[in-house]
Design a protein around this motif. Structure first.
Motif, PDB file in Angstrom:
ATOM      1  N   ALA A   1       1.094 -24.129  27.187  1.00  0.00           N
ATOM      2  CA  ALA A   1       0.976 -25.422  27.472  1.00  0.00           C
ATOM      3  C   ALA A   1       1.806 -26.094  28.539  1.00  0.00           C
ATOM      4  CB  ALA A   1       0.800 -26.266  25.878  1.00  0.00           C
ATOM      5  N   ASN A   2       1.288 -26.733  29.161  1.00  0.00           N
ATOM      6  CA  ASN A   2       1.883 -27.708  30.325  1.00  0.00           C
ATOM      7  C   ASN A   2       2.667 -26.734  31.308  1.00  0.00           C
ATOM      8  OD1 ASN A   2       1.342 -29.831  28.656  1.00  0.00           O
ATOM      9  ND2 ASN A   2       2.796 -29.614  27.241  1.00  0.00           N
ATOM     10  N   ASP A   3       2.081 -25.401  31.280  1.00  0.00           N
ATOM     11  CA  ASP A   3       2.708 -24.610  32.495  1.00  0.00           C
ATOM     12  C   ASP A   3       1.763 -23.761  32.983  1.00  0.00           C
ATOM     13  OD1 ASP A   3       3.960 -22.947  33.889  1.00  0.00           O
ATOM     14  OD2 ASP A   3       5.726 -22.218  32.526  1.00  0.00           O
ATOM     15  N   GLY A   4       1.087 -23.881  33.935  1.00  0.00           N
ATOM     16  CA  GLY A   4       0.070 -23.175  34.763  1.00  0.00           C
ATOM     17  C   GLY A   4       0.551 -21.642  35.461  1.00  0.00           C
ATOM     18  N   THR A   5       1.661 -21.395  35.154  1.00  0.00           N
ATOM     19  CA  THR A   5       2.337 -20.073  35.728  1.00  0.00           C
ATOM     20  C   THR A   5       1.810 -19.018  34.916  1.00  0.00           C
ATOM     21  OG1 THR A   5       4.083 -21.299  36.794  1.00  0.00           O
ATOM     22  CG2 THR A   5       4.133 -19.057  36.881  1.00  0.00           C
ATOM     23  N   TRP A   6       1.039 -18.250  35.370  1.00  0.00           N
ATOM     24  CA  TRP A   6       0.811 -17.013  34.557  1.00  0.00           C
ATOM     25  C   TRP A   6       1.756 -15.863  34.655  1.00  0.00           C
ATOM     26  CZ3 TRP A   6      -3.547 -16.708  31.408  1.00  0.00           C
ATOM     27  CH2 TRP A   6      -4.546 -17.799  31.877  1.00  0.00           C
ATOM     28  N   ALA A   7       2.066 -15.166  33.348  1.00  0.00           N
ATOM     29  CA  ALA A   7       3.070 -14.087  33.242  1.00  0.00           C
ATOM     30  C   ALA A   7       2.893 -13.239  32.280  1.00  0.00           C
ATOM     31  CB  ALA A   7       4.505 -14.790  32.611  1.00  0.00           C
ATOM     32  N   PRO A   8       3.148 -12.100  32.049  1.00  0.00           N
ATOM     33  CA  PRO A   8       2.723 -10.824  31.417  1.00  0.00           C
ATOM     34  C   PRO A   8       2.739 -11.288  29.897  1.00  0.00           C
ATOM     35  CG  PRO A   8       3.997 -10.008  33.114  1.00  0.00           C
ATOM     36  CD  PRO A   8       4.217 -11.565  33.222  1.00  0.00           C
ATOM     37  N   ALA A   9       1.797 -10.988  29.065  1.00  0.00           N
ATOM     38  CA  ALA A   9       1.964 -11.337  27.711  1.00  0.00           C
ATOM     39  C   ALA A   9       2.849 -10.434  26.782  1.00  0.00           C
ATOM     40  CB  ALA A   9       0.350 -11.230  26.962  1.00  0.00           C
ATOM     41  N   MET A  10       3.302 -10.598  25.642  1.00  0.00           N
ATOM     42  CA  MET A  10       4.209  -9.642  25.175  1.00  0.00           C
ATOM     43  C   MET A  10       3.622  -9.721  23.735  1.00  0.00           C
ATOM     44  SD  MET A  10       8.125 -10.829  26.298  1.00  0.00           S
ATOM     45  CE  MET A  10       7.735 -12.435  25.347  1.00  0.00           C
ATOM     46  N   VAL A  11       3.672  -8.569  22.992  1.00  0.00           N
ATOM     47  CA  VAL A  11       3.258  -8.284  21.544  1.00  0.00           C
ATOM     48  C   VAL A  11       4.345  -8.985  20.869  1.00  0.00           C
ATOM     49  CG1 VAL A  11       3.058  -6.585  19.584  1.00  0.00           C
ATOM     50  CG2 VAL A  11       2.198  -5.981  22.026  1.00  0.00           C
ATOM     51  N   ASN A  12       3.943  -9.585  19.778  1.00  0.00           N
ATOM     52  CA  ASN A  12       4.484 -10.476  18.659  1.00  0.00           C
ATOM     53  C   ASN A  12       4.953 -11.937  19.319  1.00  0.00           C
ATOM     54  OD1 ASN A  12       5.017  -8.445  16.812  1.00  0.00           O
ATOM     55  ND2 ASN A  12       6.622  -7.637  17.738  1.00  0.00           N
ATOM     56  N   TYR A  13       4.498 -12.049  20.360  1.00  0.00           N
ATOM     57  CA  TYR A  13       4.642 -13.629  21.010  1.00  0.00           C
ATOM     58  C   TYR A  13       4.008 -14.689  20.212  1.00  0.00           C
ATOM     59  CZ  TYR A  13       6.284 -16.975  24.510  1.00  0.00           C
ATOM     60  OH  TYR A  13       6.950 -17.968  25.036  1.00  0.00           O
ATOM     61  N   PRO A  14       4.632 -15.735  19.828  1.00  0.00           N
ATOM     62  CA  PRO A  14       3.775 -16.781  18.933  1.00  0.00           C
ATOM     63  C   PRO A  14       2.860 -17.192  19.847  1.00  0.00           C
ATOM     64  CG  PRO A  14       6.289 -16.844  18.775  1.00  0.00           C
ATOM     65  CD  PRO A  14       6.145 -16.102  19.910  1.00  0.00           C
ATOM     66  N   VAL A  15       1.718 -17.628  19.202  1.00  0.00           N
ATOM     67  CA  VAL A  15       0.427 -18.145  19.880  1.00  0.00           C
ATOM     68  C   VAL A  15       0.392 -19.456  19.185  1.00  0.00           C
ATOM     69  CG1 VAL A  15      -1.911 -18.195  20.314  1.00  0.00           C
ATOM     70  CG2 VAL A  15      -0.697 -16.068  20.278  1.00  0.00           C
ATOM     71  N   THR A  16       0.193 -20.686  19.999  1.00  0.00           N
ATOM     72  CA  THR A  16      -0.007 -22.143  19.502  1.00  0.00           C
ATOM     73  C   THR A  16      -0.980 -22.755  20.568  1.00  0.00           C
ATOM     74  OG1 THR A  16       0.982 -23.732  18.692  1.00  0.00           O
ATOM     75  CG2 THR A  16       1.829 -23.027  20.725  1.00  0.00           C
ATOM     76  N   ALA A  17      -1.230 -24.126  20.122  1.00  0.00           N
ATOM     77  CA  ALA A  17      -2.374 -24.929  20.828  1.00  0.00           C
ATOM     78  C   ALA A  17      -1.597 -25.058  22.338  1.00  0.00           C
ATOM     79  CB  ALA A  17      -2.385 -26.339  20.133  1.00  0.00           C
ATOM     80  N   GLY A  18      -2.596 -25.017  23.196  1.00  0.00           N
ATOM     81  CA  GLY A  18      -2.223 -25.119  24.775  1.00  0.00           C
ATOM     82  C   GLY A  18      -1.949 -23.758  25.245  1.00  0.00           C
ATOM     83  N   ASP A  19      -2.071 -22.731  24.466  1.00  0.00           N
ATOM     84  CA  ASP A  19      -1.529 -21.375  25.312  1.00  0.00           C
ATOM     85  C   ASP A  19      -2.934 -20.774  25.793  1.00  0.00           C
ATOM     86  OD1 ASP A  19       1.226 -21.510  24.449  1.00  0.00           O
ATOM     87  OD2 ASP A  19       0.788 -20.123  22.855  1.00  0.00           O
ATOM     88  N   ALA A  20      -2.995 -19.990  26.719  1.00  0.00           N
ATOM     89  CA  ALA A  20      -4.024 -19.428  27.670  1.00  0.00           C
ATOM     90  C   ALA A  20      -3.852 -17.855  27.719  1.00  0.00           C
ATOM     91  CB  ALA A  20      -4.565 -20.167  28.741  1.00  0.00           C
ATOM     92  N   PHE A  21      -4.925 -17.108  27.723  1.00  0.00           N
ATOM     93  CA  PHE A  21      -4.611 -15.754  27.991  1.00  0.00           C
ATOM     94  C   PHE A  21      -5.891 -15.300  29.090  1.00  0.00           C
ATOM     95  CE2 PHE A  21      -2.727 -16.461  23.714  1.00  0.00           C
ATOM     96  CZ  PHE A  21      -1.411 -16.012  24.058  1.00  0.00           C
TER      97      PHE A  21
END
Length: 283
Positions: free
Chosen positions: A52-72
């Motif tokens: 959320a609040n960051d439009g810079t795309w980066a590689p996703a990671m397994v086990n990374y927490p997911v919360t409101a505002g995230d995009a994939f």
């Protein structure tokens, strides 16, 4: 020479009191963090994400927490899986998923493009599960398996109920769907609606196979299905009896120097703060 010795006890006491006062003054402005968080449970190919609040795309990671505002975003020939306790969401290739809201009362997703498979194990009273598409919102009204295709300007939106029940809500229309039914929505300002038979795709078959493997998990005898990552325990370890503790899970293989918080990284995840993301799939 200037005295640079440590501050006196009185100075330290004053500094601590000042810090506590500043925290107390700021406390009313801090919102309680959600009591529910998702998890990137599996990645198959290159997947990108931005918080959320960051439009810079980066590689996703397994086990990374997911919360409101995230995009994939999944690249062509890539897939991703996300765990939300009683719900599992799987994203097909060339698809985008946004988390609109996530807490103990709701999971609201947005699918701007691509295909999403959603498995709902349980639906507690007062809990909402919704998926917004470019042509309306799918509201899940019972546990089950659902497939949602966002569509495009030239391709229709498709909401399929493989198991369960759902309602599709759009401007001027609300359609109830039973198990085995799907609704195809086409057009722009004045779309057309057609109820058809739900036809599982290859992506649905893959998703349902993963569901069956999770349902057969031995871990369900020892932990709650609401615990994120329970299904990974059977793949990467075994359950064995221990005299002092009962049944204990042991990983199959770890480095000789393995220790908690050694293989992974600390990341700052708002609104909780610094969070450990383990490199091990079962971490």
């Amino acid at each position: 020479m200037r005295d640079i010795s440590r501050p006196s006890g009185l100075s330290r006491l004053f500094a601590a009191a000042l810090g506590l006062w500043l925290l107390a003054a700021a406390a009313p402005a801090l919102a309680d963090p959600p009591l529910r968080v998702g998890r990137v449970s599996a990645l198959f190919g290159p997947v990108s994400y931005h918080p959320a609040n960051d439009g810079t795309w980066a590689p996703a990671m397994v086990n990374y927490p997911v919360t409101a505002g995230d995009a994939f975003w999944t690249e062509p020939n890539a897939r991703a899986e996300f765990g939300f306790g009683e719900a599992v969401a799987r994203l097909d290739h060339a698809s985008e998923l946004e988390i609109l809201a996530l807490d103990v009362h709701q999971l609201r997703l947005q699918l701007p493009q691509g295909t999403l498979s959603l498995r709902l194990r349980r639906l507690d009273p007062g809990t909402a599960y919704q998926v917004a598409t470019p042509r309306g919102t799918a509201i899940l009204t019972a546990p089950g398996a659902y497939d949602i295709v966002a569509g495009s300007a030239d391709a229709p939106t498709l909401v399929s109920v493989l198991h369960g029940t759902a309602t599709f809500d759009a401007a001027g229309a609300q359609l109830d769907l039973r198990a085995g039914e799907a609704v195809r929505i086409a057009g722009g300002a004045h779309p057309s609606y057609e109820i058809i038979e739900a036809a599982p795709s290859a992506f649905d078959d893959w998703s349902l196979a993963r569901d069956r493997a999770e349902q057969a998990s031995a871990a369900l005898h020892y932990v709650s299905p609401a615990m994120p990552g329970y299904d990974d325990l059977d793949h990467y370890g075994t359950w064995q009896p221990a005299t002092a503790y009962g049944t204990v899970w042991y990983p199959n293989a770890v480095p000789a120097d393995w220790a908690p918080y050694r293989y992974g990284r600390w990341v700052f995840v708002a609104p909780w703060g610094w969070t450990w993301v383990d490199d091990a799939p079962w971490g």
